[in-house]
Design a protein around this motif. Structure first.
Motif, mmCIF file in Angstrom:
data_model
loop_
_atom_site.group_PDB
_atom_site.id
_atom_site.type_symbol
_atom_site.label_atom_id
_atom_site.label_comp_id
_atom_site.label_asym_id
_atom_site.label_seq_id
_atom_site.Cartn_x
_atom_site.Cartn_y
_atom_site.Cartn_z
ATOM 1 N N HIS A 275 -43.264 35.410 -47.214
ATOM 2 C CA HIS A 275 -43.882 35.987 -46.023
ATOM 3 C C HIS A 275 -43.706 37.498 -46.031
ATOM 4 O O HIS A 275 -42.802 38.027 -46.680
ATOM 5 C CB HIS A 275 -43.274 35.390 -44.752
ATOM 6 C CG HIS A 275 -41.897 35.903 -44.470
ATOM 7 N ND1 HIS A 275 -40.782 35.428 -45.118
ATOM 8 C CD2 HIS A 275 -41.467 36.870 -43.640
ATOM 9 C CE1 HIS A 275 -39.719 36.078 -44.690
ATOM 10 N NE2 HIS A 275 -40.102 36.970 -43.790
ATOM 11 N N LYS A 345 -48.117 37.707 -42.775
ATOM 12 C CA LYS A 345 -48.811 36.868 -43.753
ATOM 13 C C LYS A 345 -47.830 35.867 -44.358
ATOM 14 O O LYS A 345 -46.716 36.231 -44.736
ATOM 15 C CB LYS A 345 -49.412 37.730 -44.859
ATOM 16 C CG LYS A 345 -50.256 36.898 -45.833
ATOM 17 C CD LYS A 345 -51.030 37.767 -46.799
ATOM 18 C CE LYS A 345 -50.133 38.348 -47.873
ATOM 19 N NZ LYS A 345 -50.881 39.117 -48.863
ATOM 20 N N ILE A 346 -48.261 34.633 -44.441
ATOM 21 C CA ILE A 346 -47.434 33.596 -45.063
ATOM 22 C C ILE A 346 -48.193 33.069 -46.277
ATOM 23 O O ILE A 346 -49.393 32.809 -46.195
ATOM 24 C CB ILE A 346 -47.147 32.476 -44.049
ATOM 25 C CG1 ILE A 346 -46.283 33.069 -42.930
ATOM 26 C CG2 ILE A 346 -46.451 31.284 -44.711
ATOM 27 C CD1 ILE A 346 -46.057 32.182 -41.771
ATOM 28 N N VAL A 393 -43.965 33.795 -37.259
ATOM 29 C CA VAL A 393 -43.716 33.775 -38.705
ATOM 30 C C VAL A 393 -42.497 32.907 -39.047
ATOM 31 O O VAL A 393 -42.571 32.013 -39.898
ATOM 32 C CB VAL A 393 -43.524 35.212 -39.263
ATOM 33 C CG1 VAL A 393 -42.968 35.189 -40.676
ATOM 34 C CG2 VAL A 393 -44.851 35.964 -39.235
ATOM 35 N N VAL A 397 -42.673 29.501 -41.380
ATOM 36 C CA VAL A 397 -42.048 29.451 -42.706
ATOM 37 C C VAL A 397 -41.081 28.260 -42.768
ATOM 38 O O VAL A 397 -41.099 27.475 -43.724
ATOM 39 C CB VAL A 397 -41.313 30.774 -43.027
ATOM 40 C CG1 VAL A 397 -40.467 30.641 -44.288
ATOM 41 C CG2 VAL A 397 -42.311 31.916 -43.182
#
Ligand code: ASP
Ligand code: MG
Length: 414
Positions: A275, A345-346, A393, A397
């Motif tokens: 991430h 962003k993952i 996030v 994750v």
């Protein structure tokens, strides 16, 4: 292959070395203080005692590079790139001289070399130079006289004889390039993390160290927020077939091997969930893609995810710290644009994805169960990436890491 005074990487790589060379690279945390310097010196001596020709590459001590960057900014809001390189190259000079001193005190002969003394020739792009050639004669002579050679990472000399640096994290690339030039069996990267993990352990306590990865997987991870290796160093390793071994600084445990894909070995569907929250996402209207991306490239903006939505709208991402250059470029083009810096962003990366359907299904089912709406989804044969709100996030994750059974509790792959 003709041997000339100035050997290129390719020329040198085909030469047989009398004894195997090993390149060992130590990052900023490993050389943060005098104790660390001494420990690194002992590790290099131990490798020498095992019979290897040893080249050590070190980063600057601790936060030294960042402190020099901050200092430069206090003096000048946008420091002259050439002078910035003169300044930043000092950090690695300090650490490699100190390691050489410590080795001498352990009763071995060592010599430290700056990037230019080591024959690392780069292009002239200050602050982000690329290595074009390694004239390794001097290193090889020192190795022949049984010395341990320390090379200051992250730097070289341009053809115009200016000092250059290779971009943040560039000591990794120094190490890989030297391993290629000296035909070393492997390039060992010593890192606090001890290897490449299934996720960031600060978010996922049961994240597990991976035994191996392919170059392609590591390239995707390095571009997706995993900072253990500079992206360019992985490209260099792949292009020259240098096996990378990311290992723990303490102890002798094995770490993660990064090599060419072995078609005969079954690959995990997902290797790692990466991430990053260091990207901004731009939505641009009224600019032709050819002009837009040419202009951004001209300003050295490293564009990542690109999505065209509708005839006239382009969405792309770029690093947060290139925000000024990106905004300036978009304004100059006269485009209508907006920016979002509240997204993370993952990326799910795995070489086994190529041959296993259902990764997207499991990913999006997991997101739905969390009531998280992914945005700007993009894929490659070995990656699925998307953006979510910053605040989501961590839990996304963690949930994906669990959904793909990557943890040490549930993981089946060794
Ligand atoms: N010292 C440099 C940096 O902080 C290079 C490196 O450590 O690899 O980026
Ligand atoms: Mg690094």
């Amino acid at each position: 292959v003709t041997a000339s005074e100035f050997e290129t990487v390719a020329n040198v790589a085909s030469e047989a070395t009398p004894r195997g060379a090993v390149v060992m690279k130590f990052g900023e945390a490993s050389v943060a203080d005098a104790e660390g310097i001494t420990r690194v010196a002992s590790k290099l001596v131990a490798a020498h005692e095992r019979g290897a020709r040893v080249v050590g590459v070190v980063s600057a001590m601790g936060r030294a590079t960042q402190e020099l960057v901050d200092l430069a900014r206090q003096v000048s809001p946008s420091p002259d790139p050439r002078e910035l390189d003169m300044l930043l190259s000092v950090g690695e000079r300090i650490s490699c001289a100190l390691v050489a001193m410590a080795i001498n005190d352990l009763g071995r002969e060592a010599v430290s070399l700056t990037g230019s003394q080591a024959g690392i020739i780069t292009d002239g792009a200050h602050n982000r130079a690329r290595i074009v050639e390694i004239r390794a004669t001097r290193i090889r002579d020192a190795l022949d006289s049984d010395r341990i050679v320390l090379v200051a990472g992250f730097q070289g000399m341009s053809e115009g004889r200016d000092i250059t640096t290779l971009g943040r994290g560039g000591s990794d690339t120094t190490a890989v390039a030297l391993a290629a030039a000296l035909d070393a069996g492997a390039c060992e990267i010593y890192a606090d993390s001890g290897g490449i993990l299934t996720a960031d352990p600060r978010l996922v306590p049961d994240a597990r160290k991976l035994g191996s990865l392919t170059y392609e997987e590591m390239l995707e991870l390095a571009a997706s927020g995993v900072e253990t290796l500079q992206l360019r160093s992985v490209e260099f390793a792949r292009n020259h077939g240098v096996p990378l071994h990311v290992r723990p600084t303490f102890g002798d445990a094995m770490g993660t091997w990064i090599t060419e894909e072995d078609e005969h070995v079954e690959k995990p569907i997902i290797s790692s969930v990466a991430h990053t929250v260091d990207e901004a996402v731009y939505r641009v209207q009224g600019a032709a893609p050819a002009e837009l991306f040419a202009a951004l490239a001209g300003k050295d903006v490293s564009v990542d995810t690109i999505i065209q939505t509708g005839a006239d709208v382009i969405v792309f991402s770029a690093p947060l710290d290139e925000r000024g250059a990106t905004a300036g470029t978009l304004d100059e083009l006269g485009a209508t644009w907006s920016e979002r810096s509240d997204l993370g962003k993952i990326s799910l990366v795995g070489a086994g994805m190529k041959s296993h359907p259902g990764v997207a299904a499991r990913t999006f089912a997991t997101l739905r169960s969390l009531r998280v709406e992914p945005q700007f989804i993009s894929t490659s044969p070995i990656k699925i990436a998307f953006y979510v709100h910053h605040g989501d996030v961590d839990r996304v994750v963690r949930a994906l890491h669990a959904a793909f059974e990557l943890g040490s509790q549930t993981g089946e792959q060794g």
